[in-house]
Design an enzyme around this catalytic site. Structure first.
Site: not given
Ligand code: GLP
Length: 240
Positions: A67, A135, A137, A142
């Site tokens: 992404d 959440n 995702h 989402e």
């Molecule tokens: C973000 C990214 C995801 C990531 C997730 C968790 O929004 N788009 O690809 O896996 O949230 O992030 P983190 O590893 O910082 O908790």
């Protein structure tokens, strides 16, 4: 889904790194789907150290990322393109031309999504790495995203904006939209490795493993994958 619970974040990062190094050694032209976020930082650190110490080569590896924030240029300090360069690509011998990510500043959203879907089709991933949103995702899919989704522009939920604000200084700076690979595309990878660390992921981990398989918790789709491994540290696995 296979679940591995590690004592702490360091052990989680060790286990994930071992899996990826093994794959790259056994298949030097592997295609890796990689992720950003804080969770894989320890893993990327270990891949860089292993490259330095043991020379595991990424010369023929291709990486396709999940992404990218909409409207952030690749040079922006918070762009995922820059994150990947700084945290991993500049520290191993991967060729820049073998790394792919959505272009956040593409003129046409539609064409950019199509371009990315074609790339994904042409490059079947041997392994897809994922983090987990608090959440539920995965990538920027989402809650409520269709299980049939392909690459699209997602509207970030309030909780994701809050979670990601720590990296931007202020929540108003966080882009409200992002390009993301869809859930159907994620499921096409041969193997999936999802990492979860910390107490703020415990509810999402529980929902993913024990709840119903539902678009309300996008990561629950992973239970339908034939070869998916979750590595969670003790805090993230506490509610299992
Ligand atoms: C973000 C990214 C995801 C990531 C997730 C968790 O929004 N788009 O690809 O896996 O949230 O992030 P983190 O590893 O910082 O908790």
């Amino acid at each position: 889904m296979k679940v591995i619970v590690t004592e702490d974040y360091a052990a989680l990062s060790d286990a994930a790194a071992e899996m990826i190094v093994e794959l790259v050694k056994s298949k030097p032209d592997a295609v890796l789907g990689l992720a950003t976020g804080e969770t894989p930082l320890g893993l990327y650190e270990r891949l860089a150290s292993d490259f330095k110490a043991n020379g595991t080569s990424y010369k023929s590896v291709r990486v396709i990322n999940l992404d990218e924030y909409k409207d952030l240029p690749a040079s922006h300090p918070q762009s995922y393109a820059r994150f990947m360069r700084e945290r991993l690509f500049d520290r191993i011998d991967i060729q820049a031309g073998n790394t792919y990510i959505e272009n956040g500043t593409a003129e046409s959203e539609e064409e950019e999504c199509r371009r990315y879907d074609l790339l994904l089709d042409k490059m079947p991933r041997d392994l897809q790495l994922l983090g987990l949103g608090s959440n539920g995702h995965i990538a920027f899919n989402e809650p409520g995203t269709s299980f049939d989704s392909t690459t699209h522009v997602a509207e970030l939920s309030e909780s994701t904006l809050r979670d990601n604000a720590r990296l931007f200084g202020d929540i108003s700076e966080v882009p409200r939209k992002a390009y993301t690979v869809g859930l159907e595309s994620i499921m096409q990878a041969k193997k999936i490795l999802i990492l979860a660390s910390g107490a703020n992921k415990a509810d999402a981990v529980r929902g993913m493993i024990r709840g119903e398989i539902s678009e309300n918790l996008p990561a629950s789709i992973l239970r339908r994958h034939a070869d998916c491994v979750l590595i969670a540290d003790g805090e993230a696995a506490a509610k299992l």
